[in-house]
Write an enzyme that holds these catalytic residues in place. Structure first.
Site, PDB file in Angstrom:
ATOM      1  N   GLU A 131      34.329  45.896  26.106  1.00  0.00           N
ATOM      2  CA  GLU A 131      33.883  47.125  25.446  1.00  0.00           C
ATOM      3  C   GLU A 131      32.381  47.167  25.616  1.00  0.00           C
ATOM      4  OE1 GLU A 131      32.190  49.410  23.370  1.00  0.00           O
ATOM      5  OE2 GLU A 131      32.907  48.531  21.502  1.00  0.00           O
ATOM      6  N   GLY A 151      29.467  44.340  24.287  1.00  0.00           N
ATOM      7  CA  GLY A 151      28.022  44.186  24.490  1.00  0.00           C
ATOM      8  C   GLY A 151      27.566  45.063  25.641  1.00  0.00           C
ATOM      9  N   SER A 152      26.508  44.627  26.312  1.00  0.00           N
ATOM     10  CA  SER A 152      25.916  45.462  27.354  1.00  0.00           C
ATOM     11  C   SER A 152      26.774  45.464  28.621  1.00  0.00           C
ATOM     12  CB  SER A 152      24.507  44.957  27.677  1.00  0.00           C
ATOM     13  OG  SER A 152      24.590  43.650  28.179  1.00  0.00           O
ATOM     14  N   THR A 153      26.642  46.529  29.385  1.00  0.00           N
ATOM     15  CA  THR A 153      27.387  46.643  30.645  1.00  0.00           C
ATOM     16  C   THR A 153      26.964  45.539  31.610  1.00  0.00           C
ATOM     17  OG1 THR A 153      27.667  48.993  30.314  1.00  0.00           O
ATOM     18  CG2 THR A 153      27.853  48.224  32.576  1.00  0.00           C
ATOM     19  N   GLU A 185      21.377  54.061  28.449  1.00  0.00           N
ATOM     20  CA  GLU A 185      21.698  53.823  27.043  1.00  0.00           C
ATOM     21  C   GLU A 185      20.436  53.315  26.340  1.00  0.00           C
ATOM     22  OE1 GLU A 185      24.313  50.463  26.001  1.00  0.00           O
ATOM     23  OE2 GLU A 185      25.373  51.845  24.679  1.00  0.00           O
ATOM     24  N   LYS A 197      31.826  33.716  19.495  1.00  0.00           N
ATOM     25  CA  LYS A 197      30.368  33.543  19.514  1.00  0.00           C
ATOM     26  C   LYS A 197      29.697  34.820  19.009  1.00  0.00           C
ATOM     27  CE  LYS A 197      26.922  34.206  22.431  1.00  0.00           C
ATOM     28  NZ  LYS A 197      25.843  34.440  21.468  1.00  0.00           N
ATOM     29  N   CYS A 236      27.436  51.862  20.336  1.00  0.00           N
ATOM     30  CA  CYS A 236      27.834  52.059  21.736  1.00  0.00           C
ATOM     31  C   CYS A 236      28.365  53.471  21.965  1.00  0.00           C
ATOM     32  CB  CYS A 236      28.862  51.022  22.145  1.00  0.00           C
ATOM     33  SG  CYS A 236      30.187  50.859  20.951  1.00  0.00           S
ATOM     34  N   GLY A 243      28.641  42.438  30.601  1.00  0.00           N
ATOM     35  CA  GLY A 243      30.072  42.668  30.820  1.00  0.00           C
ATOM     36  C   GLY A 243      30.449  42.434  32.272  1.00  0.00           C
TER      37      GLY A 243
END
Ligand code: NDP
Length: 516
Positions: free
Chosen positions: A293, A271-273, A424, A219, A327, A276
Protein backbone atom coordinates in the site's frame (compact mmCIF):
# COMPACT_ATOMS: atom_id res chain seq x y z
CA UNK A 1 -28.80 33.51 18.64
CA UNK A 2 -25.74 35.76 18.32
CA UNK A 3 -22.77 34.44 16.40
CA UNK A 4 -19.25 34.53 17.78
CA UNK A 5 -17.04 37.29 16.48
CA UNK A 6 -14.46 35.84 14.10
CA UNK A 7 -10.76 36.50 13.81
CA UNK A 8 -9.86 38.50 10.75
CA UNK A 9 -6.16 38.57 9.86
CA UNK A 10 -4.89 41.72 8.15
CA UNK A 11 -1.59 43.48 7.59
CA UNK A 12 -0.54 46.23 10.01
CA UNK A 13 -0.16 49.33 7.80
CA UNK A 14 2.82 50.59 9.80
CA UNK A 15 4.93 47.46 10.28
CA UNK A 16 3.56 45.26 7.51
CA UNK A 17 3.20 42.42 10.04
CA UNK A 18 0.15 40.20 10.05
CA UNK A 19 -2.14 41.13 12.94
CA UNK A 20 -5.36 39.61 14.18
CA UNK A 21 -8.32 41.80 14.91
CA UNK A 22 -11.81 40.70 15.78
CA UNK A 23 -14.94 41.62 13.96
CA UNK A 24 -16.98 44.15 15.79
CA UNK A 25 -19.92 42.77 17.72
CA UNK A 26 -23.28 44.16 16.67
CA UNK A 27 -24.52 46.61 19.26
CA UNK A 28 -27.78 44.63 19.43
CA UNK A 29 -25.87 41.97 21.43
CA UNK A 30 -25.86 44.32 24.37
CA UNK A 31 -22.08 44.13 24.58
CA UNK A 32 -21.45 47.84 24.13
CA UNK A 33 -21.21 50.09 21.15
CA UNK A 34 -19.96 47.61 18.60
CA UNK A 35 -16.28 47.94 19.50
CA UNK A 36 -14.05 44.92 18.92
CA UNK A 37 -14.32 42.17 21.54
CA UNK A 38 -11.00 40.50 22.32
CA UNK A 39 -11.83 36.85 21.72
CA UNK A 40 -9.68 33.78 21.34
CA UNK A 41 -9.93 30.07 22.02
CA UNK A 42 -8.61 29.29 25.47
CA UNK A 43 -6.02 26.51 25.50
CA UNK A 44 -7.69 23.14 26.08
CA UNK A 45 -4.80 20.72 26.45
CA UNK A 46 -5.45 17.04 27.02
CA UNK A 47 -3.64 15.84 30.12
CA UNK A 48 -0.48 13.78 29.60
CA UNK A 49 -0.97 12.13 32.99
CA UNK A 50 -2.83 9.21 31.48
CA UNK A 51 0.41 8.09 29.77
CA UNK A 52 3.28 6.59 31.73
CA UNK A 53 6.32 6.85 29.52
CA UNK A 54 9.11 4.42 30.24
CA UNK A 55 12.61 5.74 29.97
CA UNK A 56 13.54 2.77 27.78
CA UNK A 57 11.49 0.46 25.61
CA UNK A 58 12.73 -2.94 24.51
CA UNK A 59 11.83 -5.12 21.55
CA UNK A 60 8.80 -7.36 21.97
CA UNK A 61 9.88 -10.86 21.01
CA UNK A 62 8.35 -14.16 22.16
CA UNK A 63 6.03 -12.33 24.55
CA UNK A 64 8.88 -10.61 26.38
CA UNK A 65 10.48 -7.19 26.45
CA UNK A 66 14.11 -7.74 25.36
CA UNK A 67 17.13 -5.58 24.54
CA UNK A 68 18.51 -5.38 20.99
CA UNK A 69 21.17 -8.00 20.24
CA UNK A 70 23.89 -5.32 20.14
CA UNK A 71 22.37 -3.25 22.96
CA UNK A 72 21.64 -0.36 20.56
CA UNK A 73 18.93 2.22 21.20
CA UNK A 74 17.54 5.30 19.50
CA UNK A 75 15.51 8.25 20.77
CA UNK A 76 11.98 8.92 19.64
CA UNK A 77 11.04 12.58 19.86
CA UNK A 78 7.90 14.63 20.16
CA UNK A 79 7.69 16.52 16.83
CA UNK A 80 5.65 19.30 18.43
CA UNK A 81 8.34 20.16 20.97
CA UNK A 82 11.48 18.45 19.57
CA UNK A 83 11.95 16.89 23.02
CA UNK A 84 13.02 13.25 23.35
CA UNK A 85 10.22 11.08 24.71
CA UNK A 86 12.05 7.81 25.34
CA UNK A 87 14.88 5.54 24.27
CA UNK A 88 13.82 2.57 22.16
CA UNK A 89 15.80 -0.60 21.46
CA UNK A 90 17.12 -0.54 17.88
CA UNK A 91 16.47 -3.94 16.33
CA UNK A 92 19.14 -5.61 14.20
CA UNK A 93 18.91 -8.30 11.49
CA UNK A 94 19.73 -10.82 14.26
CA UNK A 95 16.71 -9.54 16.20
CA UNK A 96 14.51 -9.90 13.14
CA UNK A 97 15.67 -13.50 12.94
CA UNK A 98 14.81 -13.96 16.63
CA UNK A 99 11.38 -12.47 15.96
CA UNK A 100 10.70 -14.70 12.98
CA UNK A 101 11.78 -17.79 14.94
CA UNK A 102 9.47 -16.84 17.80
CA UNK A 103 6.61 -16.29 15.36
CA UNK A 104 7.25 -19.65 13.65
CA UNK A 105 7.32 -21.45 16.98
CA UNK A 106 4.03 -19.84 18.02
CA UNK A 107 2.50 -20.71 14.65
CA UNK A 108 3.51 -24.39 15.00
CA UNK A 109 2.78 -24.83 18.69
CA UNK A 110 -0.27 -22.75 19.38
CA UNK A 111 -1.81 -20.21 17.07
CA UNK A 112 -1.71 -22.11 13.76
CA UNK A 113 -3.76 -24.98 15.16
CA UNK A 114 -6.07 -23.01 17.46
CA UNK A 115 -9.73 -23.05 16.42
CA UNK A 116 -11.17 -19.90 14.87
CA UNK A 117 -13.45 -19.56 17.85
CA UNK A 118 -10.49 -19.44 20.24
CA UNK A 119 -8.59 -16.98 18.06
CA UNK A 120 -11.68 -14.78 18.01
CA UNK A 121 -11.71 -14.63 21.80
CA UNK A 122 -8.22 -13.15 21.85
CA UNK A 123 -9.09 -10.62 19.14
CA UNK A 124 -12.24 -9.55 20.97
CA UNK A 125 -10.17 -9.18 24.11
CA UNK A 126 -7.61 -7.00 22.32
CA UNK A 127 -10.39 -4.84 20.85
CA UNK A 128 -11.93 -4.34 24.26
CA UNK A 129 -8.60 -3.45 25.89
CA UNK A 130 -7.90 -0.94 23.12
CA UNK A 131 -11.22 0.69 23.88
CA UNK A 132 -10.61 0.65 27.61
CA UNK A 133 -7.17 2.22 27.16
CA UNK A 134 -8.22 4.50 24.30
CA UNK A 135 -7.31 7.77 26.04
CA UNK A 136 -3.85 6.50 26.86
CA UNK A 137 -3.33 5.39 23.25
CA UNK A 138 -4.68 8.66 21.83
CA UNK A 139 -2.43 10.86 23.97
CA UNK A 140 0.65 8.72 23.33
CA UNK A 141 -0.03 8.66 19.59
CA UNK A 142 -0.37 12.43 19.44
CA UNK A 143 2.81 12.91 21.46
CA UNK A 144 4.87 10.59 19.28
CA UNK A 145 3.44 11.45 15.85
CA UNK A 146 2.30 15.10 16.09
CA UNK A 147 -1.29 14.42 15.03
CA UNK A 148 -4.07 16.43 16.74
CA UNK A 149 -5.62 14.73 19.74
CA UNK A 150 -9.10 15.11 18.29
CA UNK A 151 -8.00 12.92 15.37
CA UNK A 152 -6.14 10.27 17.39
CA UNK A 153 -9.03 10.24 19.90
CA UNK A 154 -11.91 10.22 17.39
CA UNK A 155 -10.41 8.47 14.36
CA UNK A 156 -7.18 6.49 14.83
CA UNK A 157 -7.88 4.69 18.08
CA UNK A 158 -11.60 3.91 17.57
CA UNK A 159 -10.90 2.68 14.05
CA UNK A 160 -8.01 0.52 15.27
CA UNK A 161 -10.31 -1.10 17.84
CA UNK A 162 -13.02 -1.46 15.18
CA UNK A 163 -10.61 -3.47 13.00
CA UNK A 164 -10.02 -5.93 15.83
CA UNK A 165 -13.78 -6.20 16.49
CA UNK A 166 -14.47 -6.74 12.81
CA UNK A 167 -11.81 -9.39 12.17
CA UNK A 168 -12.60 -11.11 15.46
CA UNK A 169 -16.01 -11.70 13.92
CA UNK A 170 -14.49 -13.42 10.89
CA UNK A 171 -12.02 -15.67 12.76
CA UNK A 172 -14.49 -18.55 13.16
CA UNK A 173 -16.35 -17.91 9.91
CA UNK A 174 -13.65 -18.31 7.27
CA UNK A 175 -15.74 -20.97 5.51
CA UNK A 176 -18.40 -18.31 4.93
CA UNK A 177 -15.86 -15.76 3.74
CA UNK A 178 -14.59 -18.26 1.15
CA UNK A 179 -17.51 -20.57 0.38
CA UNK A 180 -16.62 -23.99 -0.98
CA UNK A 181 -12.92 -23.56 -0.18
CA UNK A 182 -10.75 -24.28 2.80
CA UNK A 183 -8.84 -21.22 4.03
CA UNK A 184 -5.43 -22.05 5.52
CA UNK A 185 -3.17 -19.48 7.19
CA UNK A 186 -0.01 -18.59 5.30
CA UNK A 187 2.30 -18.87 8.35
CA UNK A 188 4.55 -16.02 9.48
CA UNK A 189 3.74 -12.52 8.23
CA UNK A 190 6.43 -9.81 8.11
CA UNK A 191 4.75 -6.41 8.33
CA UNK A 192 6.26 -2.95 7.92
CA UNK A 193 4.21 0.14 8.72
CA UNK A 194 4.65 3.91 8.32
CA UNK A 195 4.44 6.85 10.70
CA UNK A 196 1.31 8.63 9.55
CA UNK A 197 -1.23 6.32 11.27
CA UNK A 198 1.00 4.17 13.51
CA UNK A 199 -1.61 2.34 15.60
CA UNK A 200 -4.21 2.20 12.86
CA UNK A 201 -1.78 0.71 10.33
CA UNK A 202 -0.76 -1.82 12.96
CA UNK A 203 -4.41 -2.80 13.36
CA UNK A 204 -4.94 -3.02 9.58
CA UNK A 205 -2.03 -5.45 9.44
CA UNK A 206 -2.26 -7.49 12.63
CA UNK A 207 -6.04 -7.99 12.96
CA UNK A 208 -6.68 -9.85 9.66
CA UNK A 209 -3.40 -11.78 9.95
CA UNK A 210 -4.30 -13.13 13.39
CA UNK A 211 -7.93 -13.76 12.48
CA UNK A 212 -6.79 -16.00 9.63
CA UNK A 213 -4.39 -17.92 11.91
CA UNK A 214 -1.03 -16.33 11.04
CA UNK A 215 1.58 -15.05 13.45
CA UNK A 216 3.39 -11.76 12.85
CA UNK A 217 6.60 -9.81 13.13
CA UNK A 218 5.94 -6.10 12.77
CA UNK A 219 8.39 -3.26 12.29
CA UNK A 220 6.99 0.18 13.15
CA UNK A 221 8.42 3.36 11.66
CA UNK A 222 11.42 4.78 13.50
CA UNK A 223 9.75 8.11 14.25
CA UNK A 224 6.63 6.51 15.80
CA UNK A 225 7.40 3.28 17.64
CA UNK A 226 5.59 4.00 20.91
CA UNK A 227 1.98 3.04 20.19
CA UNK A 228 3.17 -0.28 18.72
CA UNK A 229 5.15 -0.92 21.90
CA UNK A 230 2.12 -0.02 24.01
CA UNK A 231 0.19 -2.50 21.88
CA UNK A 232 2.75 -5.11 22.98
CA UNK A 233 1.54 -4.40 26.49
CA UNK A 234 -2.04 -5.01 25.32
CA UNK A 235 -0.99 -8.39 23.88
CA UNK A 236 0.39 -9.35 27.29
CA UNK A 237 -2.71 -8.09 29.05
CA UNK A 238 -4.85 -10.17 26.68
CA UNK A 239 -2.71 -13.26 27.46
CA UNK A 240 -1.95 -13.71 23.79
CA UNK A 241 0.32 -16.77 23.48
CA UNK A 242 3.99 -15.69 23.34
CA UNK A 243 5.37 -15.17 19.83
CA UNK A 244 2.01 -14.65 18.08
CA UNK A 245 2.81 -10.94 17.81
CA UNK A 246 6.40 -9.67 17.78
CA UNK A 247 7.23 -5.99 17.48
CA UNK A 248 10.71 -4.95 16.46
CA UNK A 249 11.53 -1.26 15.93
CA UNK A 250 14.68 -0.53 13.98
CA UNK A 251 15.99 1.33 10.95
CA UNK A 252 14.68 0.78 7.43
CA UNK A 253 17.48 -1.60 6.39
CA UNK A 254 16.53 -3.88 9.26
CA UNK A 255 13.05 -3.93 7.74
CA UNK A 256 14.63 -5.34 4.60
CA UNK A 257 16.09 -8.24 6.58
CA UNK A 258 12.52 -9.08 7.61
CA UNK A 259 11.34 -8.91 3.99
CA UNK A 260 14.08 -11.22 2.74
CA UNK A 261 14.02 -13.61 5.71
CA UNK A 262 13.62 -17.14 4.27
CA UNK A 263 11.10 -18.21 6.92
CA UNK A 264 8.64 -15.38 6.27
CA UNK A 265 5.61 -16.47 4.22
CA UNK A 266 3.90 -13.14 3.64
CA UNK A 267 5.10 -9.55 3.45
CA UNK A 268 2.77 -6.58 3.96
CA UNK A 269 4.08 -3.05 3.55
CA UNK A 270 2.63 0.44 3.76
CA UNK A 271 4.89 3.37 2.94
CA UNK A 272 6.57 5.17 0.08
CA UNK A 273 6.47 3.92 -3.50
CA UNK A 274 10.24 4.00 -3.59
CA UNK A 275 10.68 1.56 -0.68
CA UNK A 276 7.70 -0.46 -1.96
CA UNK A 277 9.56 -1.11 -5.20
CA UNK A 278 12.64 -2.23 -3.28
CA UNK A 279 10.49 -4.57 -1.21
CA UNK A 280 8.92 -6.04 -4.36
CA UNK A 281 12.45 -6.76 -5.61
CA UNK A 282 13.37 -8.31 -2.27
CA UNK A 283 10.40 -10.68 -2.47
CA UNK A 284 10.76 -11.46 -6.21
CA UNK A 285 11.72 -15.05 -6.94
CA UNK A 286 10.42 -16.34 -3.59
CA UNK A 287 7.08 -17.94 -2.79
CA UNK A 288 6.11 -15.14 -0.43
CA UNK A 289 2.74 -13.45 -0.73
CA UNK A 290 2.99 -9.66 -0.97
CA UNK A 291 0.70 -6.68 -0.49
CA UNK A 292 1.89 -3.11 -1.01
CA UNK A 293 0.00 0.00 0.00
CA UNK A 294 2.00 2.92 -1.34
CA UNK A 295 1.58 6.60 -2.12
CA UNK A 296 -1.10 8.61 -3.87
CA UNK A 297 -1.93 11.91 -5.55
CA UNK A 298 -5.70 11.88 -5.36
CA UNK A 299 -7.97 14.17 -7.33
CA UNK A 300 -10.91 15.71 -5.51
CA UNK A 301 -13.25 16.74 -8.34
CA UNK A 302 -15.85 19.45 -7.75
CA UNK A 303 -18.57 19.93 -10.39
CA UNK A 304 -20.54 23.14 -10.79
CA UNK A 305 -23.72 21.60 -9.35
CA UNK A 306 -22.02 20.53 -6.10
CA UNK A 307 -23.16 22.09 -2.82
CA UNK A 308 -20.13 24.32 -2.41
CA UNK A 309 -20.13 24.70 1.38
CA UNK A 310 -20.30 20.95 1.81
CA UNK A 311 -17.55 20.50 -0.80
CA UNK A 312 -15.34 22.99 1.03
CA UNK A 313 -15.59 20.89 4.20
CA UNK A 314 -14.73 17.78 2.17
CA UNK A 315 -11.76 19.48 0.53
CA UNK A 316 -10.45 20.70 3.89
CA UNK A 317 -10.90 17.25 5.42
CA UNK A 318 -9.34 15.69 2.30
CA UNK A 319 -6.07 17.58 2.46
CA UNK A 320 -5.59 19.08 5.94
CA UNK A 321 -6.65 16.02 7.97
CA UNK A 322 -3.55 14.60 9.70
CA UNK A 323 -1.49 17.52 8.31
CA UNK A 324 -2.01 16.08 4.82
CA UNK A 325 0.22 13.15 5.79
CA UNK A 326 -2.26 10.71 4.32
CA UNK A 327 -1.60 8.38 1.38
CA UNK A 328 -5.14 8.92 0.05
CA UNK A 329 -5.18 12.71 0.71
CA UNK A 330 -7.13 14.78 -1.82
CA UNK A 331 -4.03 16.76 -2.73
CA UNK A 332 -5.24 17.85 -6.19
CA UNK A 333 -8.46 19.84 -6.28
CA UNK A 334 -10.04 19.73 -9.73
CA UNK A 335 -12.65 22.50 -9.85
CA UNK A 336 -15.04 23.08 -12.75
CA UNK A 337 -14.11 26.40 -14.32
CA UNK A 338 -17.47 28.10 -13.77
CA UNK A 339 -17.30 27.74 -9.98
CA UNK A 340 -13.59 28.00 -9.34
CA UNK A 341 -13.69 31.59 -8.12
CA UNK A 342 -16.43 31.28 -5.47
CA UNK A 343 -14.97 27.94 -4.43
CA UNK A 344 -11.50 29.38 -3.84
CA UNK A 345 -12.98 32.34 -2.00
CA UNK A 346 -14.90 30.03 0.34
CA UNK A 347 -11.82 27.86 0.80
CA UNK A 348 -9.69 30.83 1.78
CA UNK A 349 -12.33 31.93 4.29
CA UNK A 350 -12.38 28.44 5.74
CA UNK A 351 -8.57 28.22 5.91
CA UNK A 352 -8.52 31.36 8.05
CA UNK A 353 -10.41 29.44 10.76
CA UNK A 354 -8.07 26.42 10.86
CA UNK A 355 -6.09 26.25 14.08
CA UNK A 356 -2.51 25.03 13.80
CA UNK A 357 -0.58 24.20 16.95
CA UNK A 358 -0.19 21.95 19.97
CA UNK A 359 -1.37 18.45 18.98
CA UNK A 360 -2.58 17.84 22.52
CA UNK A 361 -4.88 20.87 22.45
CA UNK A 362 -8.44 19.70 21.79
CA UNK A 363 -9.06 22.75 19.58
CA UNK A 364 -6.16 22.04 17.24
CA UNK A 365 -7.05 21.14 13.66
CA UNK A 366 -3.55 20.79 12.20
CA UNK A 367 -0.80 19.48 14.46
CA UNK A 368 2.93 19.00 13.95
CA UNK A 369 4.59 17.50 10.89
CA UNK A 370 5.95 14.11 11.86
CA UNK A 371 9.67 14.77 11.48
CA UNK A 372 12.20 17.38 10.48
CA UNK A 373 12.93 15.38 7.31
CA UNK A 374 9.25 15.44 6.32
CA UNK A 375 9.02 19.17 7.06
CA UNK A 376 12.04 19.76 4.82
CA UNK A 377 10.45 17.71 2.04
CA UNK A 378 7.22 19.76 2.25
CA UNK A 379 9.16 23.03 2.35
CA UNK A 380 11.20 22.02 -0.68
CA UNK A 381 8.14 21.08 -2.75
CA UNK A 382 6.29 24.25 -1.78
CA UNK A 383 9.32 26.30 -2.87
CA UNK A 384 9.28 24.38 -6.17
CA UNK A 385 5.60 25.27 -6.61
CA UNK A 386 6.38 28.97 -6.24
CA UNK A 387 9.44 28.77 -8.48
CA UNK A 388 7.40 27.04 -11.20
CA UNK A 389 4.86 29.88 -11.20
CA UNK A 390 1.93 28.66 -9.10
CA UNK A 391 0.30 31.21 -6.82
CA UNK A 392 0.55 30.42 -3.12
CA UNK A 393 -1.94 31.33 -0.39
CA UNK A 394 -1.42 30.68 3.32
CA UNK A 395 -3.73 31.99 6.05
CA UNK A 396 -2.13 34.24 8.62
CA UNK A 397 -1.71 32.02 11.62
CA UNK A 398 0.89 31.98 14.34
CA UNK A 399 3.05 28.86 14.46
CA UNK A 400 4.59 27.64 17.72
CA UNK A 401 8.19 28.74 18.17
CA UNK A 402 9.44 25.14 18.49
CA UNK A 403 8.46 21.98 16.70
CA UNK A 404 7.83 21.04 13.08
CA UNK A 405 4.83 23.04 11.91
CA UNK A 406 3.64 24.09 8.47
CA UNK A 407 0.82 26.45 7.54
CA UNK A 408 -2.12 25.05 5.57
CA UNK A 409 -1.23 25.98 2.01
CA UNK A 410 -3.24 26.47 -1.15
CA UNK A 411 -1.81 26.81 -4.66
CA UNK A 412 -3.79 28.23 -7.57
CA UNK A 413 -2.64 28.62 -11.21
CA UNK A 414 -1.21 25.14 -11.03
CA UNK A 415 -0.23 23.40 -14.28
CA UNK A 416 -0.28 19.65 -14.71
CA UNK A 417 3.48 19.72 -15.26
CA UNK A 418 4.26 21.35 -11.90
CA UNK A 419 5.93 19.14 -9.32
CA UNK A 420 3.23 20.05 -6.78
CA UNK A 421 0.65 18.55 -9.14
CA UNK A 422 2.64 15.38 -9.81
CA UNK A 423 4.56 14.41 -6.68
CA UNK A 424 3.20 13.20 -3.37
CA UNK A 425 3.90 16.05 -0.94
CA UNK A 426 2.51 14.35 2.17
CA UNK A 427 1.83 17.67 3.83
CA UNK A 428 -0.97 20.28 4.21
CA UNK A 429 -0.63 21.55 0.65
CA UNK A 430 -3.45 21.69 -1.87
CA UNK A 431 -2.94 22.26 -5.62
CA UNK A 432 -5.93 23.62 -7.50
CA UNK A 433 -6.43 22.76 -11.18
CA UNK A 434 -9.49 23.40 -13.31
CA UNK A 435 -11.54 21.54 -15.94
CA UNK A 436 -14.46 22.27 -18.25
CA UNK A 437 -16.04 18.90 -19.09
CA UNK A 438 -16.37 15.59 -17.23
CA UNK A 439 -14.05 13.95 -19.79
CA UNK A 440 -11.36 16.53 -19.11
CA UNK A 441 -11.79 15.93 -15.36
CA UNK A 442 -11.33 12.18 -15.88
CA UNK A 443 -8.27 12.72 -18.03
CA UNK A 444 -6.62 15.05 -15.52
CA UNK A 445 -7.57 12.94 -12.49
CA UNK A 446 -6.07 9.80 -14.03
CA UNK A 447 -2.98 11.60 -15.28
CA UNK A 448 -0.78 10.39 -12.45
CA UNK A 449 1.38 7.34 -11.84
CA UNK A 450 -0.68 6.73 -8.68
CA UNK A 451 -4.17 5.27 -8.33
CA UNK A 452 -5.17 5.10 -4.69
CA UNK A 453 -8.22 7.32 -4.19
CA UNK A 454 -10.42 10.05 -5.66
CA UNK A 455 -13.36 12.22 -4.67
CA UNK A 456 -16.36 13.46 -6.67
CA UNK A 457 -18.68 16.29 -5.65
CA UNK A 458 -21.89 16.66 -7.64
CA UNK A 459 -25.62 16.71 -7.14
CA UNK A 460 -26.20 14.14 -9.89
CA UNK A 461 -26.20 10.45 -8.99
CA UNK A 462 -25.82 9.45 -12.64
CA UNK A 463 -22.70 11.57 -12.94
CA UNK A 464 -21.22 9.93 -9.84
CA UNK A 465 -21.71 6.47 -11.38
CA UNK A 466 -20.31 7.62 -14.72
CA UNK A 467 -17.21 9.12 -13.10
CA UNK A 468 -16.60 6.21 -10.71
CA UNK A 469 -16.41 3.81 -13.65
CA UNK A 470 -13.78 5.93 -15.37
CA UNK A 471 -11.63 6.69 -12.35
CA UNK A 472 -8.43 4.62 -12.05
CA UNK A 473 -8.40 4.63 -8.26
CA UNK A 474 -8.89 1.93 -5.65
CA UNK A 475 -11.32 4.02 -3.59
CA UNK A 476 -13.67 6.70 -4.92
CA UNK A 477 -15.62 8.80 -2.43
CA UNK A 478 -18.75 10.63 -3.57
CA UNK A 479 -19.80 13.82 -1.77
CA UNK A 480 -17.49 12.91 1.10
CA UNK A 481 -13.79 12.17 1.58
CA UNK A 482 -11.43 10.21 3.83
CA UNK A 483 -14.12 7.85 5.11
CA UNK A 484 -12.80 4.58 6.49
CA UNK A 485 -14.55 1.50 7.71
CA UNK A 486 -13.11 -1.91 8.60
CA UNK A 487 -15.67 -3.64 6.38
CA UNK A 488 -14.55 -1.77 3.28
CA UNK A 489 -11.53 -2.80 1.20
CA UNK A 490 -8.79 -0.23 0.64
CA UNK A 491 -5.85 -0.32 -1.76
CA UNK A 492 -4.50 0.99 -5.02
CA UNK A 493 -3.59 0.56 -8.65
CA UNK A 494 -0.42 1.40 -10.55
CA UNK A 495 2.30 2.90 -8.34
CA UNK A 496 -0.07 3.00 -5.37
CA UNK A 497 0.52 -0.72 -4.92
CA UNK A 498 -1.58 -3.85 -5.02
CA UNK A 499 -3.63 -6.03 -2.70
CA UNK A 500 -6.44 -4.84 -0.48
CA UNK A 501 -6.72 -4.25 3.25
CA UNK A 502 -10.03 -4.15 5.09
CA UNK A 503 -13.17 -6.19 4.57
CA UNK A 504 -13.13 -9.76 3.33
CA UNK A 505 -10.51 -8.75 0.77
CA UNK A 506 -8.19 -8.02 3.68
CA UNK A 507 -8.63 -11.58 4.96
CA UNK A 508 -7.93 -12.99 1.52
CA UNK A 509 -4.42 -11.53 1.67
CA UNK A 510 -3.62 -13.76 4.67
CA UNK A 511 -4.97 -17.14 3.55
CA UNK A 512 -4.16 -19.89 1.09
CA UNK A 513 -7.34 -21.29 -0.42
CA UNK A 514 -7.56 -25.03 -1.01
CA UNK A 515 -10.26 -27.19 -2.53
CA UNK A 516 -12.39 -29.12 -0.10
P1 NDP B 1 9.29 4.93 4.01
O1 NDP B 1 8.63 4.21 2.91
O2 NDP B 1 10.77 5.05 4.00
O3 NDP B 1 8.89 4.30 5.43
C1 NDP B 1 7.84 3.41 5.66
C2 NDP B 1 8.31 2.22 6.49
O4 NDP B 1 9.28 1.48 5.72
C3 NDP B 1 9.02 2.59 7.78
O5 NDP B 1 8.76 1.62 8.76
C4 NDP B 1 10.47 2.55 7.38
O6 NDP B 1 11.35 2.37 8.46
C5 NDP B 1 10.48 1.34 6.49
N1 NDP B 1 11.63 1.26 5.59
C6 NDP B 1 12.44 2.26 5.19
N2 NDP B 1 13.40 1.78 4.36
C7 NDP B 1 13.18 0.46 4.25
C8 NDP B 1 13.83 -0.58 3.55
N3 NDP B 1 14.90 -0.36 2.78
N4 NDP B 1 13.36 -1.83 3.66
C9 NDP B 1 12.28 -2.10 4.43
N5 NDP B 1 11.63 -1.15 5.13
C10 NDP B 1 12.07 0.13 5.03
O7 NDP B 1 8.66 6.37 4.08
P2 NDP B 1 9.36 7.67 4.67
O8 NDP B 1 9.21 7.60 6.10
O9 NDP B 1 10.76 7.85 4.19
O10 NDP B 1 8.49 8.81 3.99
C11 NDP B 1 8.89 9.27 2.69
C12 NDP B 1 7.71 9.55 1.84
O11 NDP B 1 6.97 8.37 1.65
C13 NDP B 1 6.72 10.52 2.45
O12 NDP B 1 7.10 11.82 2.22
C14 NDP B 1 5.47 10.14 1.74
O13 NDP B 1 5.42 10.78 0.50
C15 NDP B 1 5.60 8.65 1.53
N6 NDP B 1 4.88 7.87 2.55
C16 NDP B 1 3.74 7.24 2.18
C17 NDP B 1 3.02 6.55 3.11
C18 NDP B 1 1.75 5.87 2.77
O14 NDP B 1 0.94 5.62 3.66
N7 NDP B 1 1.54 5.49 1.54
C19 NDP B 1 3.43 6.47 4.51
C20 NDP B 1 4.70 7.09 4.78
C21 NDP B 1 5.35 7.78 3.82
P3 NDP B 1 12.04 3.66 9.14
O15 NDP B 1 10.95 4.48 9.68
O16 NDP B 1 12.88 3.03 10.17
O17 NDP B 1 12.81 4.36 8.05
Amino acid sequence: MPRMATRTPSADARTGEIVHTNDAAPSSWGLGDGAAIPWEYAPAPESRDVVTLKERYGLFIGGRDVAASDGGTFATINPATEEPLALVARGTPADMDRGVRAARKAFRRSWGSLSGRERAKYLFRIARILQERSREFAVLESMDSGKPIKESRDVDVPLAAAHFWYYAGWADKLEYAFPGRVARPLGVAGQIIPWNFPLLMLAWKIAPALAAGNTVVLKPASTTPLSALLFADVCQQADLPPGVVNIIPGPGEVGMSLVTHPDVDKVAFTGSTDIGKRIAKGVAGSNKALTLELGGKAANIVFDDAPLDQAVEGIVNGIYFNQGEVCCAGSRLLAQESIVEPLIEKLKDRLATIRVGDPLDKNTDVGAINSRAQLEKITELVAAGQAEGAEMYQPACDLPARGYFFRPTLFTNVAQSHRIAREEIFGPVLSVLTFRTPDEAVEKANNTPYGLSAGIWTDKGSRILHMVRKMKAGVVWANTFNRFDPTSPFGGYKESGFGREGGMHGLHAYVRLEDR
